[in-house]
Every structure is written in structure tokens, then in C-alpha cells.
Design a protein around this motif. Sequence first.
Motif, PDB file in Angstrom:
ATOM      1  N   ASP A   1     -15.777   8.747   0.072  1.00  0.00           N
ATOM      2  CA  ASP A   1     -14.926   7.673  -0.439  1.00  0.00           C
ATOM      3  C   ASP A   1     -14.683   7.795  -1.940  1.00  0.00           C
ATOM      4  O   ASP A   1     -14.172   6.869  -2.565  1.00  0.00           O
ATOM      5  CB  ASP A   1     -15.542   6.302  -0.128  1.00  0.00           C
ATOM      6  CG  ASP A   1     -16.968   6.153  -0.671  1.00  0.00           C
ATOM      7  OD1 ASP A   1     -17.405   7.018  -1.452  1.00  0.00           O
ATOM      8  OD2 ASP A   1     -17.634   5.158  -0.313  1.00  0.00           O
TER       9      ASP A   1
ATOM     10  N   ARG B   1       0.845  -1.206   0.000  1.00  0.00           N
ATOM     11  CA  ARG B   1       0.000   0.000   0.000  1.00  0.00           C
ATOM     12  C   ARG B   1       0.877   1.252   0.000  1.00  0.00           C
ATOM     13  O   ARG B   1       1.792   1.378   0.822  1.00  0.00           O
ATOM     14  CB  ARG B   1      -0.879  -0.013   1.242  1.00  0.00           C
ATOM     15  CG  ARG B   1      -1.704   1.236   1.449  1.00  0.00           C
ATOM     16  CD  ARG B   1      -2.376   1.218   2.812  1.00  0.00           C
ATOM     17  NE  ARG B   1      -3.493   0.291   2.864  1.00  0.00           N
ATOM     18  CZ  ARG B   1      -4.149  -0.002   3.978  1.00  0.00           C
ATOM     19  NH1 ARG B   1      -3.767   0.523   5.132  1.00  0.00           N
ATOM     20  NH2 ARG B   1      -5.166  -0.833   3.951  1.00  0.00           N
TER      21      ARG B   1
ATOM     22  N   TYR C   1     -10.675   5.501   0.843  1.00  0.00           N
ATOM     23  CA  TYR C   1     -11.048   5.335  -0.561  1.00  0.00           C
ATOM     24  C   TYR C   1     -10.955   3.891  -1.039  1.00  0.00           C
ATOM     25  O   TYR C   1     -11.462   3.576  -2.119  1.00  0.00           O
ATOM     26  CB  TYR C   1     -10.133   6.200  -1.440  1.00  0.00           C
ATOM     27  CG  TYR C   1     -10.192   7.679  -1.137  1.00  0.00           C
ATOM     28  CD1 TYR C   1     -11.205   8.482  -1.650  1.00  0.00           C
ATOM     29  CD2 TYR C   1      -9.211   8.281  -0.334  1.00  0.00           C
ATOM     30  CE1 TYR C   1     -11.251   9.836  -1.384  1.00  0.00           C
ATOM     31  CE2 TYR C   1      -9.250   9.640  -0.059  1.00  0.00           C
ATOM     32  CZ  TYR C   1     -10.268  10.411  -0.582  1.00  0.00           C
ATOM     33  OH  TYR C   1     -10.314  11.759  -0.312  1.00  0.00           O
ATOM     34  N   GLU C   2     -10.313   3.023  -0.271  1.00  0.00           N
ATOM     35  CA  GLU C   2     -10.105   1.649  -0.712  1.00  0.00           C
ATOM     36  C   GLU C   2     -11.426   0.915  -0.889  1.00  0.00           C
ATOM     37  O   GLU C   2     -12.316   0.990  -0.048  1.00  0.00           O
ATOM     38  CB  GLU C   2      -9.220   0.905   0.286  1.00  0.00           C
ATOM     39  CG  GLU C   2      -7.780   1.402   0.297  1.00  0.00           C
ATOM     40  CD  GLU C   2      -6.927   0.778   1.369  1.00  0.00           C
ATOM     41  OE1 GLU C   2      -5.697   0.780   1.209  1.00  0.00           O
ATOM     42  OE2 GLU C   2      -7.481   0.291   2.372  1.00  0.00           O
ATOM     43  N   GLY C   3     -11.546   0.224  -2.002  1.00  0.00           N
ATOM     44  CA  GLY C   3     -12.757  -0.519  -2.305  1.00  0.00           C
ATOM     45  C   GLY C   3     -13.798   0.284  -3.049  1.00  0.00           C
ATOM     46  O   GLY C   3     -14.771  -0.280  -3.556  1.00  0.00           O
ATOM     47  N   GLN C   4     -13.617   1.583  -3.122  1.00  0.00           N
ATOM     48  CA  GLN C   4     -14.557   2.450  -3.831  1.00  0.00           C
ATOM     49  C   GLN C   4     -13.864   3.214  -4.953  1.00  0.00           C
ATOM     50  O   GLN C   4     -14.344   3.252  -6.088  1.00  0.00           O
ATOM     51  CB  GLN C   4     -15.202   3.449  -2.859  1.00  0.00           C
ATOM     52  CG  GLN C   4     -16.202   4.394  -3.508  1.00  0.00           C
ATOM     53  CD  GLN C   4     -17.390   3.690  -4.132  1.00  0.00           C
ATOM     54  OE1 GLN C   4     -17.852   2.681  -3.605  1.00  0.00           O
ATOM     55  NE2 GLN C   4     -17.874   4.215  -5.256  1.00  0.00           N
ATOM     56  N   SER C   5     -12.746   3.843  -4.640  1.00  0.00           N
ATOM     57  CA  SER C   5     -12.011   4.614  -5.640  1.00  0.00           C
ATOM     58  C   SER C   5     -10.575   4.140  -5.810  1.00  0.00           C
ATOM     59  O   SER C   5      -9.920   4.496  -6.789  1.00  0.00           O
ATOM     60  CB  SER C   5     -11.971   6.105  -5.242  1.00  0.00           C
ATOM     61  OG  SER C   5     -13.265   6.618  -5.088  1.00  0.00           O
ATOM     62  N   ILE C   6     -10.083   3.361  -4.863  1.00  0.00           N
ATOM     63  CA  ILE C   6      -8.722   2.829  -4.933  1.00  0.00           C
ATOM     64  C   ILE C   6      -8.780   1.311  -4.859  1.00  0.00           C
ATOM     65  O   ILE C   6      -9.383   0.742  -3.943  1.00  0.00           O
ATOM     66  CB  ILE C   6      -7.840   3.388  -3.790  1.00  0.00           C
ATOM     67  CG1 ILE C   6      -7.679   4.906  -3.946  1.00  0.00           C
ATOM     68  CG2 ILE C   6      -6.477   2.704  -3.790  1.00  0.00           C
ATOM     69  CD1 ILE C   6      -6.839   5.547  -2.866  1.00  0.00           C
ATOM     70  N   PHE C   7      -8.155   0.667  -5.848  1.00  0.00           N
ATOM     71  CA  PHE C   7      -8.162  -0.788  -5.937  1.00  0.00           C
ATOM     72  C   PHE C   7      -6.741  -1.276  -6.209  1.00  0.00           C
ATOM     73  O   PHE C   7      -6.001  -0.658  -6.965  1.00  0.00           O
ATOM     74  CB  PHE C   7      -9.085  -1.263  -7.064  1.00  0.00           C
ATOM     75  CG  PHE C   7     -10.503  -0.764  -6.938  1.00  0.00           C
ATOM     76  CD1 PHE C   7     -11.449  -1.493  -6.238  1.00  0.00           C
ATOM     77  CD2 PHE C   7     -10.883   0.436  -7.535  1.00  0.00           C
ATOM     78  CE1 PHE C   7     -12.756  -1.031  -6.132  1.00  0.00           C
ATOM     79  CE2 PHE C   7     -12.179   0.900  -7.424  1.00  0.00           C
ATOM     80  CZ  PHE C   7     -13.121   0.175  -6.718  1.00  0.00           C
ATOM     81  N   TYR C   8      -6.399  -2.417  -5.601  1.00  0.00           N
ATOM     82  CA  TYR C   8      -5.071  -2.989  -5.796  1.00  0.00           C
ATOM     83  C   TYR C   8      -5.098  -4.142  -6.802  1.00  0.00           C
ATOM     84  O   TYR C   8      -4.058  -4.616  -7.215  1.00  0.00           O
ATOM     85  CB  TYR C   8      -4.513  -3.472  -4.463  1.00  0.00           C
ATOM     86  CG  TYR C   8      -4.392  -2.355  -3.447  1.00  0.00           C
ATOM     87  CD1 TYR C   8      -3.369  -1.415  -3.548  1.00  0.00           C
ATOM     88  CD2 TYR C   8      -5.326  -2.218  -2.421  1.00  0.00           C
ATOM     89  CE1 TYR C   8      -3.264  -0.382  -2.631  1.00  0.00           C
ATOM     90  CE2 TYR C   8      -5.231  -1.178  -1.510  1.00  0.00           C
ATOM     91  CZ  TYR C   8      -4.196  -0.261  -1.623  1.00  0.00           C
ATOM     92  OH  TYR C   8      -4.114   0.775  -0.723  1.00  0.00           O
TER      93      TYR C   8
ATOM     94  N   ILE D   1      -5.697   7.017   2.836  1.00  0.00           N
ATOM     95  CA  ILE D   1      -5.930   6.111   1.718  1.00  0.00           C
ATOM     96  C   ILE D   1      -7.001   5.074   2.019  1.00  0.00           C
ATOM     97  O   ILE D   1      -7.766   4.667   1.137  1.00  0.00           O
ATOM     98  CB  ILE D   1      -4.602   5.421   1.302  1.00  0.00           C
ATOM     99  CG1 ILE D   1      -4.782   4.674  -0.016  1.00  0.00           C
ATOM    100  CG2 ILE D   1      -4.092   4.501   2.399  1.00  0.00           C
ATOM    101  CD1 ILE D   1      -3.495   4.134  -0.592  1.00  0.00           C
ATOM    102  N   GLU D   2      -7.095   4.676   3.294  1.00  0.00           N
ATOM    103  CA  GLU D   2      -8.068   3.645   3.651  1.00  0.00           C
ATOM    104  C   GLU D   2      -9.513   4.102   3.421  1.00  0.00           C
ATOM    105  O   GLU D   2     -10.410   3.290   3.232  1.00  0.00           O
ATOM    106  CB  GLU D   2      -7.882   3.203   5.110  1.00  0.00           C
ATOM    107  CG  GLU D   2      -8.094   4.286   6.140  1.00  0.00           C
ATOM    108  CD  GLU D   2      -6.870   5.161   6.339  1.00  0.00           C
ATOM    109  OE1 GLU D   2      -6.949   6.093   7.160  1.00  0.00           O
ATOM    110  OE2 GLU D   2      -5.828   4.914   5.682  1.00  0.00           O
TER     111      GLU D   2
END
Length: 340
Positions: free
Chosen positions: A225, A129, A138-145, A135-136
Motif C-alpha cells: 500500500d 476518484r 493505496y487509499e488511506g495509506q499513500s493516496i488521500f483525497y 488505486i484502491e
Amino acid sequence: MIDHLHQTDVAIIGAGPTGLFAVFECGMMRLKCHVIDPLEMVGGQCSALYPEKPIYDIPAYPKIGAQELIDNLMTQIKPFHPEFHLGQQVMKLERTQGNRWMLSTDHGTTIVAKAVIIAAGVGAFGPNRPPLEGIENYEGQSIFYYVKSRENFRDKRVLIAGGGDSAVDWAISLAEVAKSVGVVHRRPKFRCAPESEAKLHELEKAGKIELLIPYQLEGLKGQGDQLDSVVLKSLEGEEKDYPCDVLLPFYGLAMNLGPILEWDLALHHNHIEVNPQSCATSLEGVFAIGDIATYPGKLKLILTGFAEGAHAAHAARAIAHPGETLHFEYSTTSGVLGIA
């Protein structure tokens, strides 16, 4: 938990592409296999993280999706009837009095095998990460790994961070469906296949991809998010906002070998040292293949893992059936269990 005891020729730890192809090679050696993987599905990273990712370096396939590759491998090994133990992690590897290996999982399953092939990839994996404040949120909504379906990004403004194969391959693929694609990287040179890099620059010239070099991620801006933009910073300290709906940071995976660290294997930087001729580890009868294995000159390619699976299977047969001669035949000559 109830103990389930199984006996087999070879126990394979890891059901990713390398582990699955090792099942095929063992089957060609007439070796029965049990396969253990902590995921609830076969396919490893290919299925869990990026099933739609295009792969370009599989022989005879100019381009193949990661999940398609796994599906093909499962079809290929079906004649050998391997037994799978999914959703289970091997916790212990112990030598028995009968010169066998006993594997114990966290679900009470016990497998006694004549040989073991470790094809655990990067071990337990998770994304690296980027150290960005908030950053947390936005994760799962606008940020994806990971990208499981590129349709999720259709008509989106996408920013990809990274310079490896995943970053470049997804930039090329998402350019077909996204509203815009930007790639931020700290240096002009990318760590990917030369053909992929050439395609990336070709799409840049066509105006379908914007390369943001040399920049790195500095901050995030948005509401709730939902991202509005990402702050980029050059090596000289210049900052600028890059408007986007989605950020895909591809900085590799954090590697955690877990219980494997306790098995008295010779390790080098969290990889298992092997003899490249047989993929034998420091423990007799235990082999390692794929990304988890290391030796001088090692290339981390699926193709390399496939070849290592063949080496390990041939070496495992000598252990499973000592003194028994098997005349090597090409599959075009021998067929697959009588299948032409």
C-alpha cells in the motif's frame, strides 16, 4: 425509532459555514432555528474534509483555517441558542395544512417550520476518484483525497493533482512542511484565486514547488500500500515516473442531492434554482443558499453564501411573521441580543 416533534420558525438543512451564518442572520431577525445535518459534526466539508485548509477570501482574515472559521461561526451564533440535529438526513419535505413545512429525518425526528433554508452545499459528497488501476490498494495509506492535518505529510515527497483552489492552497501550505511538493496539471492556467496562483509560481521560482505541466496521471507504482512513484503522461503521450510517497488527487467532489431530488424543486444541473434577490426556490417558503443554489452570475464563494444567508433570513421573517414590521438596523446599532 421514536418520533421527536419540534416546532420552530426556520429549519436549516446543512451545518456548513453557510448554514451556520444563516443561523446568525435569522437570529438577528429574531427567528428561532433548528439545524439538521447528516454529519455527526457541524462544519460540513470544512470540518470533515480539510479542517486545516487555509482560506484566504474571508473578510478581515488574510488567512484563516477552515476549522477556525467554523469555531468562530459557532461562537457567533451561540447567543441565539440554535438546536442541532446531527447525524440525521432529511428524507421528506411536506406542506402541512397550517401552511407550514414538515421535515422528517431518517432518525424519526419531525420538525415543523414556518420557513426552510436549504444550505446543503454539494449534497452528499465524496471525492472524484481518478481512473487509475489499483488505486484502491493505496487509499488511506499513500493516496488521500482530503488533508485533515498537514503534519501527516511532514518530510514526505508529495504529489498533488489538480488545478483548483484545493490543489493550489494545499501545495502552498504543504511546501512549508513536506520534503518536496509537485503539482501535476493538464494546462498552465489554474482555476484558483489570482493571488494564490501568483504565490504558487513564486514558490516554484524559489525551488519549493515543482510544476508538472502539461501532464496528467497515468499509473501508480509501489509495493503493497506504499507508493514509490506515479506515472505521468503528457498530452503528446510522453511518460515519466515521478517519485513520491503520497498522492493527493484534488479533482473535486461528486455531488449527490439524495432525497432533495424528490422535493419538486426547480433544478438546473443538480443545483436548486433561486431568485437571487431573496434566494427563494420554486416552493413558497423554501430558500436555498450556498453552493447548492444557482442563478445567473452566481459565484461559488463562502462570501457569496454568507450574503445569500442574509437575503434568505430577511425573506423568511416576512413569512414567519406576516404583516409585522421590523425596522432594519445594522448590528453595530442593534447589537446581538443586547450584547455590545
